[in-house]
Design an enzyme around this catalytic site. Structure first.
Site, short mmCIF file in Angstrom:
data_model
loop_
_atom_site.label_atom_id
_atom_site.label_comp_id
_atom_site.label_asym_id
_atom_site.label_seq_id
_atom_site.Cartn_x
_atom_site.Cartn_y
_atom_site.Cartn_z
N LYS A 43 -30.65 24.17 27.24
CA LYS A 43 -30.32 23.75 28.62
C LYS A 43 -29.90 24.96 29.45
O LYS A 43 -28.83 24.98 30.06
CB LYS A 43 -29.22 22.68 28.61
CG LYS A 43 -29.61 21.44 27.82
CD LYS A 43 -28.55 20.36 27.86
CE LYS A 43 -28.95 19.14 27.06
NZ LYS A 43 -28.93 19.34 25.60
N ALA A 102 -29.07 6.14 18.05
CA ALA A 102 -27.63 6.44 18.13
C ALA A 102 -27.08 6.27 19.55
O ALA A 102 -25.95 5.81 19.74
CB ALA A 102 -27.37 7.85 17.62
N GLN A 103 -27.85 6.63 20.56
CA GLN A 103 -27.34 6.53 21.95
C GLN A 103 -27.71 5.21 22.62
O GLN A 103 -27.37 4.98 23.78
CB GLN A 103 -27.87 7.68 22.79
CG GLN A 103 -27.33 9.05 22.38
CD GLN A 103 -27.85 10.14 23.31
OE1 GLN A 103 -27.51 10.19 24.48
NE2 GLN A 103 -28.70 11.01 22.79
N GLY A 110 -32.87 12.32 16.76
CA GLY A 110 -32.07 13.13 15.85
C GLY A 110 -31.42 12.31 14.76
O GLY A 110 -32.02 11.98 13.74
N ARG A 111 -30.13 11.90 15.02
CA ARG A 111 -29.30 11.30 13.97
C ARG A 111 -29.95 10.12 13.26
O ARG A 111 -29.73 9.92 12.07
CB ARG A 111 -27.96 10.87 14.58
CG ARG A 111 -27.05 12.04 14.88
CD ARG A 111 -25.94 11.66 15.79
NE ARG A 111 -26.41 11.41 17.14
CZ ARG A 111 -25.62 11.01 18.14
NH1 ARG A 111 -24.35 10.78 17.93
NH2 ARG A 111 -26.13 10.82 19.34
#
Ligand code: XMP
Length: 258
Positions: free
Chosen positions: A82, A207-208, A226-227
């Protein structure tokens, strides 16, 4: 990306992230990352790295080896730094990450063009690498920045910040944009600006709280996950299931579903 994605029949970009480990356990972290990458590589089309591995392993030691491994598996690599600084610093950031082997990096358009993003694009174009721009992040407070109403400097009229960033990404000929999978309505609005000229990458699945189905139907091209995979007891089964479920449905809005 397009070629890897079509060849593997997958639009999943693996976020190779792991929880904090004591720095003295760095070698375990490298072994874990290397093993997950080997195991799930048939079911993904790219790998995204973040501070989770860059900080403990270093760009030119552990991470470069993982980037090379990803390339051996036919996967593109993205550095999620970023980039968000003044131009001279952004230039150094880009030079180092591309020298470490990354095919693309993520940058934040809030810094603007002159003495902001321009040096990143200059380095990227010279080396034929990619720049992906944030347009709307996946977390709860994304609206505080990316969702603000702004006054367009050219027209003097109010508009949404993320629409301005999507238009800017097109104008700058970026290589893609990020819109959180947690906001499918915003994916659809951004897709209306970009159509199939630029791909939308969407993190925030699982996860989100975002779903692959909603993101793809709204217009995302790639899903960053990801997770859900890296924390799974059975990463191969999870990646395979996600790959199989992440095929755009007939009602997908993209012109060119694969
Ligand atoms: P999880 O475990 O939530 O990991 O699937 C997501 C990964 O993506 C990063 N992330 C983002 N990166 N813009 C980005 O450039 C975003 O809006 C965004 N949201 C999540 C996150 O840091 C992790 O590496």
């Amino acid at each position: 990306m397009e070629q890897a994605s079509n060849k593997k029949g997958s639009c999943i970009v693996l976020a190779l992230d792991f929880p904090f480990e004591k720095p003295e356990n760095r070698s375990n972290l490298f072994a874990k990352a290397s093993s997950v990458l080997d195991l799930v590589s048939p079911y993904i089309c790219a790998v995204k790295f973040n501070h989770h591995l860059i900080l403990p392993l270093g760009a030119f030691d552990g991470v470069k080896k993982l980037v090379e491994k990803a390339h051996e598996h036919g996967l593109m690599t993205i550095m999620d730094c970023k980039a968000n600084d003044i131009g001279s610093t952004n230039e150094v950031i880009a030079e180092y990450y591309y020298a470490a082997g990354f095919d693309a990096l993520i940058a934040n358009p809030f810094v603007g063009w002159e003495e902001g993003l321009k040096p990143i694009f200059d380095v990227a174009r010279k080396q034929q690498r990619g720049v992906i721009l944030l347009v709307y992040m996946s977390h709860k407070a994304a609206n505080e920045g990316y969702g603000q109403t702004i006054i367009n400097a050219e027209t003097g009229k109010p508009m949404l910040q993320y629409i301005a960033f999507a238009q800017k990404a097109l104008k700058l000929d970026a290589d893609g944009v990020i819109v959180g999978a947690t906001y499918p309505k915003i994916i659809a609005e951004v897709y209306d600006v970009l159509r199939d000229k630029l791909p939308i990458y969407s993190p925030g699945i699982g996860a989100q709280g975002g779903t692959a189905k909603n993101a793809l139907e709204a217009g995302s091209r790639y899903l960053i996950i990801g997770r859900e995979i890296t924390s799974s007891e059975t990463p191969v089964d999870t990646a395979k299931k996600l790959r199989d479920s992440a095929r755009p449905a007939p009602q997908c809005r993209r012109d060119a579903c694969f």
